[in-house]
Motif scaffolding. Structure first.
Motif, PDB file in Angstrom:
ATOM      1  N   HIS A   1       0.851  -1.195   0.000  1.00 43.02           N
ATOM      2  CA  HIS A   1       0.000   0.000   0.000  1.00 43.02           C
ATOM      3  C   HIS A   1       0.887   1.246   0.000  1.00 43.02           C
ATOM      4  O   HIS A   1       1.007   1.933   1.019  1.00 43.02           O
TER       5      HIS A   1
ATOM      6  N   SER B   1      -0.746   4.564   1.281  1.00 42.52           N
ATOM      7  CA  SER B   1      -1.474   4.499   2.544  1.00 42.52           C
ATOM      8  C   SER B   1      -1.439   5.846   3.249  1.00 42.52           C
ATOM      9  O   SER B   1      -0.676   6.738   2.876  1.00 42.52           O
TER      10      SER B   1
ATOM     11  N   GLN C   1       0.490  -3.528  -6.051  1.00 42.81           N
ATOM     12  CA  GLN C   1       0.402  -2.227  -5.387  1.00 42.81           C
ATOM     13  C   GLN C   1      -0.766  -1.409  -5.930  1.00 42.81           C
ATOM     14  O   GLN C   1      -1.484  -0.753  -5.178  1.00 42.81           O
TER      15      GLN C   1
ATOM     16  N   SER D   1      -4.177  -0.371  -3.836  1.00 39.74           N
ATOM     17  CA  SER D   1      -4.517   1.045  -3.711  1.00 39.74           C
ATOM     18  C   SER D   1      -5.943   1.318  -4.178  1.00 39.74           C
ATOM     19  O   SER D   1      -6.626   2.201  -3.647  1.00 39.74           O
TER      20      SER D   1
ATOM     21  N   GLU E   1      -6.675   6.018  -1.012  1.00 38.10           N
ATOM     22  CA  GLU E   1      -5.541   5.616  -1.836  1.00 38.10           C
ATOM     23  C   GLU E   1      -5.918   5.652  -3.315  1.00 38.10           C
ATOM     24  O   GLU E   1      -5.108   6.040  -4.171  1.00 38.10           O
TER      25      GLU E   1
ATOM     26  N   LEU F   1      -4.089   7.702  -6.224  1.00 36.20           N
ATOM     27  CA  LEU F   1      -3.606   7.012  -7.419  1.00 36.20           C
ATOM     28  C   LEU F   1      -4.088   7.711  -8.684  1.00 36.20           C
ATOM     29  O   LEU F   1      -3.335   7.878  -9.647  1.00 36.20           O
TER      30      LEU F   1
END
Length: 325
Positions: free
Chosen positions: A90, A93, A116, A120, A126, A130
Motif C-alpha cells: 500500500h 497508505s 500495489q 490502492s 488511496e 492514485l
C-alpha cells in the motif's frame, strides 16, 4: 538496499552497478550494468512521457531490483524531484500519503507493480491519490482484465510497461486508459524488434543493451507496424498430447470466471507428456466446474490443486516452476 547505499555505489568510480534479475524463470542472478546505459534509459523514458526538470517522481519500489534503481537514476539524470516511501503493498497508505503531501501535493510520475495498484484501488483515499498521478507506469507482472477495467476511466495517463532487467527497465509502453488504450505495446524510437522462428521477440536496443537480445516472450506484431502484443512465454508452453497450450492464454480465458486467485502451470504426464495444472486459492470443485464450462477440452486441467497462497517471486511475478513436477 537504502537510497544512501545506492547513491554511494552510483557516485563511485566504478562504471557499473550491480543489479539482480527478478527470478521469474529461475533463481535471481546478479548482473553488472553500465551506468551510462542506465542514464540513456532514463532519458528515453522521460522524453517519451514528457517529464521535465522539477517534476515530482515517487519511489515506492525496493532498490534491490532494476525498477527501483531506475527511478532514482531518472531523478538524477533528468532533474526530477524524488519522494521516497517505504516499499509496501500500500504505497499510498495514509502514513505514506502524509509524507508525500509534506513534499508535494502532486505526483507527476510513479512506477508500481500490479499488486500495489490493485491494493490502492481498494481503499477510497488511496484510489483518489492514485488517480491524481499524472503518469503511472505498471510493470513487473501481467495486468489482468479486472485490473485493466478498474483503470480504464482514470483521468491521467496509465501505462503498462514491457521490459526486463537486461534492458534496464522497459523498452516499450502501452496505454491502459482513455481513447488511446490498446493491447499493443509501442517500442521506443531507438528500439528495433524482430522475431525468432519460434515467434519469440528479439530486441535490438543499442542505447541500453549491447547486441541483440533474444527473449522467451512469444509475441504477435500488429499488421504492417512495429507495435506488438505478448501472447505468453516460451517456457510457459505446455505440450500436452501433441498440442501446444500457452499457460497465459488459458488464464486469460478464465479471467472473470474464477473468483479466487489462480495460476496455470504444468506437470509431467505418462500419457500426454505434460498436463495442465490449475493452482487456486479457492474451492477446487468450483474451479473444476468453471474450467469444464469455459475451456476447450484439451485445455482443461488434469489437476486442480488448492493452495493457501499462489507462489510468486520477490517482485510479485508468478512462480510457475515451483509446482512443476
Amino acid at each position: 538496499m537504502t537510497i544512501e547505499e545506492f547513491l554511494k555505489e552510483w557516485h563511485s568510480e566504478s562504471p557499473t552497478v550491480l543489479v539482480h534479475t527478478s527470478g521469474s524463470t529461475g533463481l535471481p542472478k546478479p548482473m553488472l550494468v553500465e551506468k551510462r546505459r542506465m542514464e540513456a534509459s532514463a532519458r528515453i523514458t522521460c522524453r517519451f512521457l514528457g517529464l521535465r526538470e522539477g517534476d515530482t517522481a515517487l519511489l515506492c519500489m525496493p532498490l534491490d531490483y532494476i525498477a527501483g534503481k531506475m527511478m532514482v537514476v531518472r531523478a538524477l539524470t533528468c532533474g526530477l524531484r524524488l519522494i521516497a516511501v517505504e516499499p509496501s503493498g500500500h504505497p499510498l497508505s495514509m502514513h505514506n500519503t502524509q509524507c508525500i503531501m509534506l513534499n508535494d501535493p502532486c505526483i507527476d510520475f510513479a512506477a508500481m507493480v500490479p499488486l500495489q495498484v490493485w491494493n490502492s484501488l481498494q481503499v477510497a483515499e488511496e484510489r483518489e491519490r492514485l488517480m491524481a498521478i499524472r503518469h503511472l507506469i505498471i510493470g513487473g507482472g501481467g495486468i489482468d482484465a479486472s485490473l485493466a477495467e478498474e483503470l480504464k476511466d482514470f483521468p491521467n495517463a496509465v501505462w503498462s510497461t514491457y521490459g526486463m532487467t537486461e534492458t534496464l527497465s522497459h523498452i516499450a509502453l502501452r496505454r491502459l486508459n482513455g481513447p488511446e488504450a490498446t493491447e499493443w505495446y509501442t517500442p521506443f524510437e531507438s528500439v528495433t524488434l524482430s522475431q525468432t522462428d519460434e515467434g519469440c521477440l528479439v530486441i535490438d536496443a543499442p542505447a541500453v543493451h549491447e547486441g541483440r537480445l533474444v527473449t522467451n516472450d512469444i509475441v504477435e506484431f500488429e499488421s504492417g507496424g512495429k507495435r506488438f502484443r505478448v501472447l505468453g512465454r516460451k517456457d510457459n508452453v505446455i505440450c500436452s498430447g501433441g498440442i501446444k497450450i500457452q499457460a497465459e492464454e488459458v488464464e486469460r480465458r478464465l479471467e472473470g470466471k474464477l473468483t479466487a486467485p489462480f495460476l496455470i502451470t504444468k506437470c509431467r504426464d505418462s500419457r500426454l507428456g505434460e498436463a495442465v495444472v490449475l493452482l487456486t486459492e479457492g474451492d477446487e470443485t468450483e474451479a473444476r466446474a468453471v474450467c469444464d464450462a469455459v475451456l476447450p477440452r484439451y485445455w482443461r486441467p488434469r489437476q486442480v490443486i488448492h493452495v493457501a497462497s499462489l507462489p510468486r517471486t520477490a517482485t510479485g511475478k508468478p512462480l510457475r516452476k515451483s509446482y512443476e513436477k
